[in-house]
Design an enzyme around this catalytic site. Structure first.
Site, PDB file in Angstrom:
ATOM      1  N   THR A  30       0.839  -1.205   0.000  1.00  0.00           N
ATOM      2  CA  THR A  30       0.000   0.000   0.000  1.00  0.00           C
ATOM      3  C   THR A  30       0.870   1.249   0.000  1.00  0.00           C
ATOM      4  O   THR A  30       0.611   2.219  -0.723  1.00  0.00           O
ATOM      5  CB  THR A  30      -0.930   0.004   1.232  1.00  0.00           C
ATOM      6  OG1 THR A  30      -1.715  -1.185   1.228  1.00  0.00           O
ATOM      7  CG2 THR A  30      -1.840   1.222   1.211  1.00  0.00           C
ATOM      8  N   GLN A 247      -1.768 -15.224  -1.993  1.00  0.00           N
ATOM      9  CA  GLN A 247      -2.958 -14.783  -1.264  1.00  0.00           C
ATOM     10  C   GLN A 247      -4.187 -14.751  -2.165  1.00  0.00           C
ATOM     11  O   GLN A 247      -5.147 -14.029  -1.897  1.00  0.00           O
ATOM     12  CB  GLN A 247      -2.720 -13.396  -0.657  1.00  0.00           C
ATOM     13  CG  GLN A 247      -1.612 -13.362   0.389  1.00  0.00           C
ATOM     14  CD  GLN A 247      -1.521 -12.017   1.090  1.00  0.00           C
ATOM     15  OE1 GLN A 247      -2.368 -11.650   1.886  1.00  0.00           O
ATOM     16  NE2 GLN A 247      -0.470 -11.277   0.776  1.00  0.00           N
ATOM     17  N   ARG A 603      -1.729 -12.881   9.155  1.00  0.00           N
ATOM     18  CA  ARG A 603      -2.402 -11.731   9.771  1.00  0.00           C
ATOM     19  C   ARG A 603      -1.762 -11.402  11.117  1.00  0.00           C
ATOM     20  O   ARG A 603      -1.947 -10.308  11.647  1.00  0.00           O
ATOM     21  CB  ARG A 603      -3.884 -12.022  10.026  1.00  0.00           C
ATOM     22  CG  ARG A 603      -4.771 -12.338   8.814  1.00  0.00           C
ATOM     23  CD  ARG A 603      -4.629 -11.368   7.704  1.00  0.00           C
ATOM     24  NE  ARG A 603      -3.639 -11.840   6.750  1.00  0.00           N
ATOM     25  CZ  ARG A 603      -3.061 -11.081   5.835  1.00  0.00           C
ATOM     26  NH1 ARG A 603      -3.363  -9.813   5.755  1.00  0.00           N
ATOM     27  NH2 ARG A 603      -2.158 -11.577   4.999  1.00  0.00           N
TER      28      ARG A 603
END
Length: 718
Positions: A30, A247, A603
């Site tokens: 990101t 993913q 995670r």
């Protein structure tokens, strides 16, 4: 630029040509996208409207805009940043002249869509037991995502009795949508793709407009999304796709991992950059994840690494049953809060199926642990909210008969089914839509044949339509609620559910107010009602996720994608749950299930706990389980086993089980894992066997996803 590592810096500064960024979990993708966008605008002086940045979620798009504005002082109003569905909606509204509907089209969500399908099934007299609605909806969704229109159905599908029914439903469904000037989510992609496919001038227009294209989560794109991007970027080739094949977990909704695996074949002279440094997880967690995912064959070779050291090892725990599993997790959370002062906000429970949350909810309530289910009922799916949205929709799109019929007699205003039919007949006779047929009644001579209640409703429709054009959205909503008495009805009720509905309506007005403020700040103008409706229709469950609430988060592994937590509990690691029973005979599906566990593990930032049970209740009895086959693939150097034994399949001794008449597997006619066939339900796999011989009671998972309990007499082995 000093904030970036060498690979991230290369991503930011490689702006010309095709760029494939393989961004591992927690590797700062990101950040790379944000810096790359800022570099193009501030350093290379690219005009903001010449950039197209496609994100996977509305939440990601919002974060991107906020950070561009706050960090780089970039005004994002002129930037095309959003999800595929929001970008396509924007294009379709602009290019209405090329399409068979007008710019004020409604967007039907899953609930609206299913209501239309029910009516189509009824109109075509189709048996929902033989042709389950959800199955047909999924089939048609796959057709659309593969860019197969109803009129081309048999060019790509084998013709048989089942497909003939699906094709008939598909045609009627699309006809109904267009009659209502409405699209479903899949149509947003389908019509945009064919918009480009059939209009060369539009390809040139948008290729010239979007000189630089960036797509996040490219591994989750489907064929329609691939084609849309390819139409725009193929000519100039300035495309950057960011993703992680490890993913890719959304094939069930049409995503195709081949889009990222074949990117180097689709574009010329592709530069490939791997982001392998993980900034999220400890070294032990990451090593464990790597040992799992390397068992997949469909992947780019990469090895994530981390500089974050920790003495904490991931834990693996076996418990007796799902109740003990929930109690164990609850006790661990309370211990963390008491001994380490760790707030619940930093913890999450991840499971494969939504049904697994029930036991955790029960235990958490008993132990007074605050929790939040992520991905539950969407706020905008609640009945009272859908009702007020229907009122708003018909004011923007008068052709939306479905919305009008939803509220024509809600709240009750004495308009029965016979009156509805008379109004529909009037609309057909005059060749107008139902909205016009009703709203024009007060001016017509034949209006006397309709009751005063209809006339009053017609006058209200006309009044609200005027208000919608001259006043604010919040004022319009308040007026509709006041005129109809809906809010007053709920507020004056003694029913707790009605009181909750009134609170939700107030929350809806708050949402409208907040949207108006944000829209005015972003676009320097007042929003139109259509702007508000579009924003809430494209709203997803994750958009409502409150990451700062001091509560334990409960969610499926699919919903956890893109999130991170200090403490992660991955539960229910048993064959049949993960990997799911529907995946056991398909190599591609099995690899996706492995990727799903990889996503769950990555995670975790600090603490990771994996659990499985020896028994799990299926309907009215407890069945022995098998540990997930993926557990044996984890490198034991990086995991701490707490009373967990990978290969211990022996049933433990306990009183509850002793009461049952246990039959040895060797004596059974049927065995767990056998493939069987049923004359009605088709092919399936045996999950449990109770008793022996042909009289045994079998729990079978059929290929349709249906679970059934059936006597052995009625099935045959394959």
């Amino acid at each position: 630029m000093e904030e970036l590592n060498p690979e991230q810096l290369k991503v930011v500064t490689t702006t010309e040509g095709a760029l494939l960024v393989l961004a591992g979990a927690g590797s700062g993708k990101t950040k790379s996208i944000i810096f790359r966008t800022a570099y193009l605008i501030n350093h290379l002086k690219v005009r903001p409207w010449n950039l197209l940045v496609v994100t996977f979620t509305n939440k990601a798009a919002k974060e991107l805009k906020n950070r561009l504005e706050n960090t780089f002082n970039i005004y994002t109003h002129n930037l095309w940043i959003g999800t595929f569905h929001s970008i396509c909606t924007r294009i379709l509204r602009r290019e209405k002249d090329f399409l068979p509907f007008n710019a004020n089209f409604s967007i039907y969500d899953a609930a609206d869509q299913k209501n239309v399908f029910k009516k189509v099934f009824k109109a075509l007299d189709i048996d929902t037991k033989r042709f389950p609605i959800n199955q047909v909806i999924n089939n048609i969704s796959k057709q659309k995502n593969s860019l197969i229109r109803a009129e081309d159905f048999f060019l790509f599908n084998e013709q048989n009795y089942y497909t003939e029914i699906v094709e008939k439903v598909y045609r009627q469904y699309q006809k109904t949508l267009l009659e209502n000037n409405s699209l479903d989510f899949d149509d947003l992609l389908l019509f945009t793709a064919f918009l480009f496919d059939e209009n060369e001038s539009l390809i040139e227009k948008y290729a010239n407009l979007f000189k630089y294209v960036m797509v996040d989560e490219y591994q989750d794109t489907n064929y329609a999304q691939f084609k849309i991007i390819n139409y725009i970027a193929k000519r100039h080739g300035n495309i950057c796709v960011v993703g992680d094949d490890d993913q890719a977990i959304y094939s069930w909704r049409g995503a195709n991992i081949k889009n990222i695996l074949n990117f180097e074949k689709d574009y010329k002279n592709v530069v490939k950059i791997k982001l392998e440094q993980n900034y999220r997880s400890t070294e032990n967690i990451l090593n464990l994840a790597n040992s799992l995912i390397q068992n997949n064959s469909q992947r780019f070779e990469k090895n994530l690494w981390s500089n974050i050291k920790s003495n904490l090892m991931p834990d693996l725990m076996v418990v007796e049953n799902e109740h003990d599993e929930a109690k164990f997790v609850a006790d661990e959370l309370l211990k963390l809060k008491l001994e380490e002062n760790i707030n619940f906000v930093n913890s999450v429970i991840l499971y494969r199926t939504n049904a697994q949350s029930r036991v955790f909810e029960k235990i958490f309530v008993n132990k007074n642990i605050k929790y939040q289910i992520v991905g539950g009922v969407n706020f905008y799916q609640r009945k009272e909210i859908k009702d007020i949205i229907a009122y708003l929709r018909i004011l923007v799109n008068p052709q939306d008969n479905e919305s009008l019929l939803r509220i024509i007699n809600f709240p009750t205003r004495g308009i029965g089914k016979k009156t509805e039919q008379r109004l529909l007949d009037r609309a057909v006779a005059l060749e107008i839509n139902l909205f016009t047929a009703i709203s024009s009644l007060p001016k017509e001579k034949d209006s006397k044949q309709f009751s005063p209640k209809i006339i009053k409703f017609a006058e209200q429709l006309s009044s609200w339509q005027i208000i919608s054009k001259e006043n604010t959205i919040i004022y319009l909503i308040e007026q509709i609620l006041a005129d109809t008495g809906i809010l007053k009805k709920y507020e004056n009720s003694d029913d707790i559910q009605d009181i909750s509905r009134s609170e939700n309506l107030y929350e809806f007005m708050t949402a409208a107010s907040e949207f108006t403020e944000q829209f005015e700040e972003d676009f320097q103008r007042k929003p139109e009602l259509s702007d508000f409706l579009q924003s809430i229709t494209l709203h997803t469950d994750l958009d409502s996720y409150n990451e700062n609430a001091d509560s334990v988060k409960l969610m499926t592994m699919h919903n956890a994608k893109g999130l991170e937590f200090e403490n992660v509990f991955v539960v229910g690691l048993e064959d049949g749950l993960l990997p799911h029973s529907r995946s056991l005979e398909n190599d591609n599906a099995m690899e996706e299930e492995r990727r799903l566990l990889y996503v769950a593990i990555t995670r975790a930032k600090k603490r990771l706990v994996l659990t499985y049970t020896r028994f799990r209740r299926i309907y009215d009895f407890a069945e022995p389980t098998f540990p997930s086959r993926f557990l044996s693939e984890l490198d034991e150097k990086y995991i701490n086993k707490i009373s967990a034994h990978f290969y211990d399949f022996q049933a433990p001794r306990h009183k509850q089980r002793a009461k049952k008449n246990v039959v040895l597997e060797s004596k059974k006619c049927f065995r767990i894992g056998q493939t069987v066939n049923h004359i009605k339900f088709g092919k399936g796999k045996i999950l449990s066997v109770e008793g022996d011989g042909k009289e045994a009671k079998l729990t079978i998972s059929f290929s349709t996803g249906m679970l059934k309990k059936i006597m052995g007499n009625f099935i045959e082995l394959i």
